[in-house]
Design an enzyme around this catalytic site. Structure first.
Site, PDB file in Angstrom:
ATOM      1  N   ALA A 191      23.329  47.327  23.545  1.00  0.00           N
ATOM      2  CA  ALA A 191      24.184  46.453  22.739  1.00  0.00           C
ATOM      3  C   ALA A 191      25.636  46.921  22.680  1.00  0.00           C
ATOM      4  O   ALA A 191      26.566  46.119  22.851  1.00  0.00           O
ATOM      5  CB  ALA A 191      23.606  46.335  21.325  1.00  0.00           C
ATOM      6  N   ARG A 214      16.349  53.459  22.268  1.00  0.00           N
ATOM      7  CA  ARG A 214      15.813  54.081  21.050  1.00  0.00           C
ATOM      8  C   ARG A 214      14.361  54.533  21.228  1.00  0.00           C
ATOM      9  O   ARG A 214      13.943  55.510  20.604  1.00  0.00           O
ATOM     10  CB  ARG A 214      15.938  53.099  19.876  1.00  0.00           C
ATOM     11  N   GLY A 221      19.684  36.586  13.412  1.00  0.00           N
ATOM     12  CA  GLY A 221      19.597  38.028  13.604  1.00  0.00           C
ATOM     13  C   GLY A 221      20.973  38.641  13.676  1.00  0.00           C
ATOM     14  O   GLY A 221      21.893  38.064  14.270  1.00  0.00           O
ATOM     15  N   SER A 222      21.128  39.810  13.057  1.00  0.00           N
ATOM     16  CA  SER A 222      22.447  40.444  13.017  1.00  0.00           C
ATOM     17  C   SER A 222      22.355  41.960  13.175  1.00  0.00           C
ATOM     18  O   SER A 222      23.196  42.701  12.659  1.00  0.00           O
ATOM     19  CB  SER A 222      23.148  40.113  11.694  1.00  0.00           C
ATOM     20  N   GLY A 223      21.314  42.417  13.885  1.00  0.00           N
ATOM     21  CA  GLY A 223      21.284  43.816  14.281  1.00  0.00           C
ATOM     22  C   GLY A 223      22.304  44.053  15.374  1.00  0.00           C
ATOM     23  O   GLY A 223      23.137  43.186  15.665  1.00  0.00           O
ATOM     24  N   LYS A 242       8.478  47.194  28.947  1.00  0.00           N
ATOM     25  CA  LYS A 242       9.362  48.299  29.320  1.00  0.00           C
ATOM     26  C   LYS A 242       9.523  49.292  28.182  1.00  0.00           C
ATOM     27  O   LYS A 242       9.779  50.484  28.411  1.00  0.00           O
ATOM     28  CB  LYS A 242      10.716  47.770  29.790  1.00  0.00           C
ATOM     29  N   TRP A 284      21.974  44.166  18.649  1.00  0.00           N
ATOM     30  CA  TRP A 284      21.844  43.258  19.778  1.00  0.00           C
ATOM     31  C   TRP A 284      22.160  41.828  19.366  1.00  0.00           C
ATOM     32  O   TRP A 284      22.860  41.107  20.078  1.00  0.00           O
ATOM     33  CB  TRP A 284      20.455  43.379  20.368  1.00  0.00           C
TER      34      TRP A 284
END
Length: 360
Positions: A171, A287, A23-25, A222, A27
């Protein structure tokens, strides 16, 4: 704090752990940055940390992986944040996890099935590897009316003991090294020791607890409460109302988890970053809150707002709200979770948001 933490002995530095990040978003990149810095500074770790980047062409600039590796910046999701030289963007998933003993999963949950399908092929994963999930969400089987956390899915499908990471962790603030805490739910003291070594820093404090399900559910639920917080903001209501919604939401989060995952601990919600702290942060700066406020103010649909406001990232709260609603409806338990029910109906059935406060 000590009575509520998992007990473990720090790793001794013998052997060679290798970390890979799927993953590379924003976060995923922030976590990969911490892992790479720690891997370069501690004994017992391979210095190179691979990060899976879905390959794409950036018009006029070249391939995304080449840009990240040459500029040491993920300009798409974490701009102006310098990444360490030993963090390497890799487009091929099998190459990312080659020889990895510690694998971080941080992809939007709708992208997890094809990742698991590729990793489950013979010879792809290293024997004895361990995993951690930073994925926010849950899976509901609408036929059997069962609910599953992502660590449990990863563990079942890939045979990897899987921990869960969650907390009040925006992040960009983490990448900027602003002080914060995170919670890691672990299945054993060995997992606690290894993941603590991967992620703990002076400014990113890791607290390990033996409650994988609790950390996972808190991270998913949440986002549903954050939608409610955004609805409050969209209606121009004040702090009293928002505080009440957060209190009710936290209670429903904890009650839901203890009802359907009875081995979980209420302290995960009351004492740790993965619980009340994450809810506060997400309900003021995340978001889901942002899009929910815009949903009320503009009348646009959530898919439209996701496209306009999130720069290619995915909205988790609406997906989870729908899954939780279907699960509770199938179990005949909607009456026990009125806030969850109303968030779904406002989001998907056109309920007047002013009705959110009835029967709470």
């Amino acid at each position: 704090m000590a009575p509520f933490l998992a007990k473990f002995e720090p790793i001794d530095g013998n052997g060679k752990e290798k970390v890979a990040v799927i993953g590379s978003g924003s976060w995923g990149t922030a976590l990969a940055r911490i892992a790479a810095i720690n891997a370069s500074e501690q004994e017992g770790f391979d210095e190179t940390v691979n990060m899976w980047v879905r390959q794409r062409e950036i018009p006029g600039k070249g391939l995304l992986t080449d840009l990240i590796n040459e500029t040491h910046e993920n300009s798409r999701y974490l701009p102006q944040m310098i990444l360490p030289d030993n963090l390497v963007a890799v487009p091929n998933l099998k190459d990312v996890v080659k020889d990895a003993t510690l694998i971080v999963f941080c992809v939007p949950h709708q992208f997890l099935p094809p990742v698991i399908a590729e990793l489950s092929q013979p010879g792809v994963l290293t024997k004895g590897a361990r995993a951690i999930s930073a994925i926010k969400g849950i899976e509901v089987d609408v036929k059997t009316i069962d609910i599953y956390t992502y660590p449990s899915i990863i563990e079942k499908e890939l045979g990897l003991p899987c921990s869960a990471l969650g907390g009040a962790n925006i992040a960009l603030e983490v990448a900027n090294q602003e002080f914060c805490e995170t919670t890691i739910g672990v299945p054993s003291p060995t997992d606690a020791a290894k993941w603590h070594a991967v992620f703990d820093t002076q400014m990113f404090r890791v607290h390990c607890v033996e409650d994988v399900a609790g950390v996972s559910l808190s991270g998913a639920l949440k986002n549903v409460v954050a939608l409610a917080a955004g609805f409050v903001d969209g209606m121009n209501l004040g702090g009293n109302t928002k505080a009440a919604i957060l209190r009710i939401g936290l209670l429903e989060m904890s009650t839901f988890t203890l009802e359907f995952f009875p081995s979980s601990s209420p302290q995960t919600f009351s004492h740790h970053s993965a619980g009340v702290a994450d809810l506060i942060t997400t309900s003021f700066g995340g978001r889901n809150r942002k899009c929910a406020e815009a949903f009320i103010r503009t009348g646009k649909s959530f898919p439209e707002l996701e496209e306009e406001l999130l720069n290619g990232q995915k909205l988790q709260g609406t997906i989870t709200a729908e899954e939780i609603y279907k699960f509770l409806e199938g179990r005949g338990r909607l009456d026990g979770y009125p806030l969850f029910e109303k968030v779904y109906k406002i989001s998907f059935e056109g309920m007047d948001p002013q009705l959110m406060f009835e029967d709470l």
